[in-house]
Design a protein around this motif. Structure first.
Motif, short mmCIF file in Angstrom:
data_model
loop_
_atom_site.label_atom_id
_atom_site.label_comp_id
_atom_site.label_asym_id
_atom_site.label_seq_id
_atom_site.Cartn_x
_atom_site.Cartn_y
_atom_site.Cartn_z
N ALA A 5 0.82 -1.21 0.00
CA ALA A 5 0.00 0.00 0.00
C ALA A 5 0.86 1.26 0.00
O ALA A 5 0.49 2.27 -0.62
N LEU A 6 2.00 1.22 0.67
CA LEU A 6 2.88 2.40 0.72
C LEU A 6 3.43 2.76 -0.65
O LEU A 6 3.85 3.91 -0.87
N LEU A 7 3.42 1.82 -1.59
CA LEU A 7 3.90 2.13 -2.93
C LEU A 7 2.97 3.12 -3.64
O LEU A 7 3.33 3.69 -4.67
N GLY A 19 -11.16 -6.99 5.72
CA GLY A 19 -10.26 -6.43 4.70
C GLY A 19 -10.69 -5.09 4.15
O GLY A 19 -10.41 -4.77 3.00
N THR A 20 -11.36 -4.27 4.98
CA THR A 20 -11.88 -2.97 4.55
C THR A 20 -11.52 -1.96 5.62
O THR A 20 -12.09 -1.98 6.72
N TYR A 21 -10.59 -1.05 5.31
CA TYR A 21 -10.00 -0.18 6.32
C TYR A 21 -10.17 1.29 5.92
O TYR A 21 -9.68 1.72 4.87
N TYR A 22 -10.83 2.05 6.79
CA TYR A 22 -11.13 3.46 6.52
C TYR A 22 -10.24 4.36 7.38
O TYR A 22 -10.03 4.09 8.57
N PHE A 23 -9.76 5.42 6.75
CA PHE A 23 -8.99 6.45 7.45
C PHE A 23 -9.58 7.80 7.05
O PHE A 23 -9.70 8.10 5.85
N ALA A 24 -9.94 8.62 8.02
CA ALA A 24 -10.51 9.93 7.73
C ALA A 24 -9.51 10.81 6.99
O ALA A 24 -9.89 11.69 6.22
N ARG A 25 -8.22 10.56 7.23
CA ARG A 25 -7.14 11.25 6.55
C ARG A 25 -6.18 10.21 5.98
O ARG A 25 -5.71 9.34 6.72
N GLY A 26 -5.87 10.33 4.70
CA GLY A 26 -4.90 9.42 4.12
C GLY A 26 -3.55 9.53 4.82
O GLY A 26 -2.83 8.54 4.96
N GLY A 27 -3.24 10.74 5.28
CA GLY A 27 -1.98 10.95 5.99
C GLY A 27 -1.88 10.14 7.26
O GLY A 27 -0.78 9.73 7.66
N SER A 28 -3.02 9.88 7.92
CA SER A 28 -3.00 9.08 9.14
C SER A 28 -2.54 7.66 8.85
O SER A 28 -1.78 7.06 9.63
N PHE A 29 -3.01 7.10 7.74
CA PHE A 29 -2.56 5.77 7.36
C PHE A 29 -1.05 5.75 7.10
O PHE A 29 -0.34 4.86 7.57
N LEU A 30 -0.57 6.73 6.34
CA LEU A 30 0.85 6.77 6.01
C LEU A 30 1.70 6.90 7.27
O LEU A 30 2.69 6.18 7.45
N GLU A 31 1.32 7.82 8.16
CA GLU A 31 2.09 8.04 9.38
C GLU A 31 2.08 6.80 10.27
O GLU A 31 3.11 6.40 10.82
N ALA A 32 0.89 6.19 10.43
CA ALA A 32 0.78 5.03 11.30
C ALA A 32 1.57 3.84 10.75
O ALA A 32 2.23 3.11 11.50
N THR A 33 1.50 3.64 9.44
CA THR A 33 2.19 2.50 8.85
C THR A 33 3.70 2.66 8.94
O THR A 33 4.43 1.70 9.24
N MET A 34 4.17 3.87 8.69
CA MET A 34 5.62 4.10 8.80
C MET A 34 6.10 3.91 10.24
O MET A 34 7.18 3.36 10.48
N ALA A 35 5.27 4.35 11.21
CA ALA A 35 5.63 4.16 12.61
C ALA A 35 5.67 2.67 12.96
O ALA A 35 6.57 2.20 13.68
N MET A 36 4.70 1.90 12.43
CA MET A 36 4.67 0.46 12.66
C MET A 36 5.92 -0.22 12.10
O MET A 36 6.52 -1.09 12.74
N ILE A 37 6.33 0.19 10.91
CA ILE A 37 7.51 -0.40 10.28
C ILE A 37 8.78 -0.03 11.04
O ILE A 37 9.68 -0.86 11.24
N ARG A 38 8.86 1.23 11.49
CA ARG A 38 10.02 1.64 12.28
C ARG A 38 10.16 0.80 13.55
O ARG A 38 11.27 0.51 14.00
N LYS A 39 9.02 0.40 14.13
CA LYS A 39 9.05 -0.44 15.34
C LYS A 39 9.26 -1.91 14.99
O LYS A 39 9.33 -2.75 15.90
#
Length: 246
Positions: free
Chosen positions: A92-94, A171-191
């Motif tokens: 998804a990050l791609l 398999g259906t995931y909603y984010f009010a801000r697309g940026g929230s998904f990007l920030e959360a996913t990058m934080a998850m990967i960093r951890k």
């Protein structure tokens, strides 16, 4: 809003079962799988949502899957990506350049059917002013991802391949801000919060929960969800269609 559809999964199980076509193009009661999936998304697309599909470049080179998608959804963005084994979140990050940070985002697994009105579900999440939302059904098998809710009905924990409640994600995931998904996913990967070497979408909600985000759920009936990730699931859905038509 943007609707990101993940269709870059492996077709190995279908090849082993003797299918000549990749998973995305397996015919289900006369229509290719991707046409069935697009049908589920139709309420969102008709309401003006912007579709973004992610497909393996190797599959497109051999079978022209992107051309099929553009015929089904004129104007759709189709991203061709390399074969990845690092999980759906990394795939998804791609699409990062296509995800508008301040616009709503829905991520939808491209090998499933949700027989419910996704437009109404998204409207419900927005009306409740949630930061995120997950479609769930009742299950206990560890093959699914799960969320656990608190007394207020909001998500307090998410897990992959580990039943922490009876709320399996569809398999259906909603984010009010697309940026929230990007920030959360990058934080998850960093951890390095992977599961068996792969990063998944659902556990990214843990990062939002840590930030006091309000993540809600919308429960559907178990019979309204069909996983098409394996040949057995495709056969079961085709039997369902035959039974409905009869």
């Amino acid at each position: 809003m943007n609707v990101l559809v993940l269709m870059a999964g492996d077709s190995g199980r279908f090849e082993e079962a003797g299918h000549a076509w990749p998973k995305n193009l397996i015919e289900i009661d006369g229509l290719p799988l991707i046409e069935r999936v697009v049908g589920c998304l139709r309420p969102l697309l008709d309401a003006g949502a912007r579709p973004i599909f992610i497909v393996r470049r190797s599959e497109d080179d051999a079978f022209r899957t992107a051309d099929v998608l553009r015929l089904l959804v004129p104007g759709a963005t189709v991203l061709l990506v390399p074969d990845l084994e690092s999980g759906a979140a990394c795939t998804a990050l791609l699409a990062i350049e296509e995800i508008a940070p301040e616009e709503p985002l829905l991520i939808y697994n491209g090998d499933q059917i949700v027989e419910d009105d996704l437009g109404a579900i998204v409207d419900d999440f927005a009306a409740r002013e949630l930061d995120g939302g997950v479609v769930v059904f009742n299950a206990v098998h560890p093959r699914w991802s799960y969320v656990r809710t608190g007394p207020d009905g909001l998500v307090v924990e998410a897990a992959e391949k580990r039943p922490i409640s009876t709320l399996a994600t569809a398999g259906t995931y909603y984010f009010a801000r697309g940026g929230s998904f990007l920030e959360a996913t990058m934080a998850m990967i960093r951890k390095d919060a992977h599961v068996n070497g792969r990063f998944f979408i659902c556990p990214a909600y843990n990062e939002l929960v840590l930030r006091q985000a309000r993540i809600g759920v919308h429960e559907i009936d178990r019979t309204a969800y069909f996983s098409l990730a394996m040949p057995q699931g495709v056969a079961a859905y085709e039997e369902h269609l035959h039974a409905v038509r009869a």
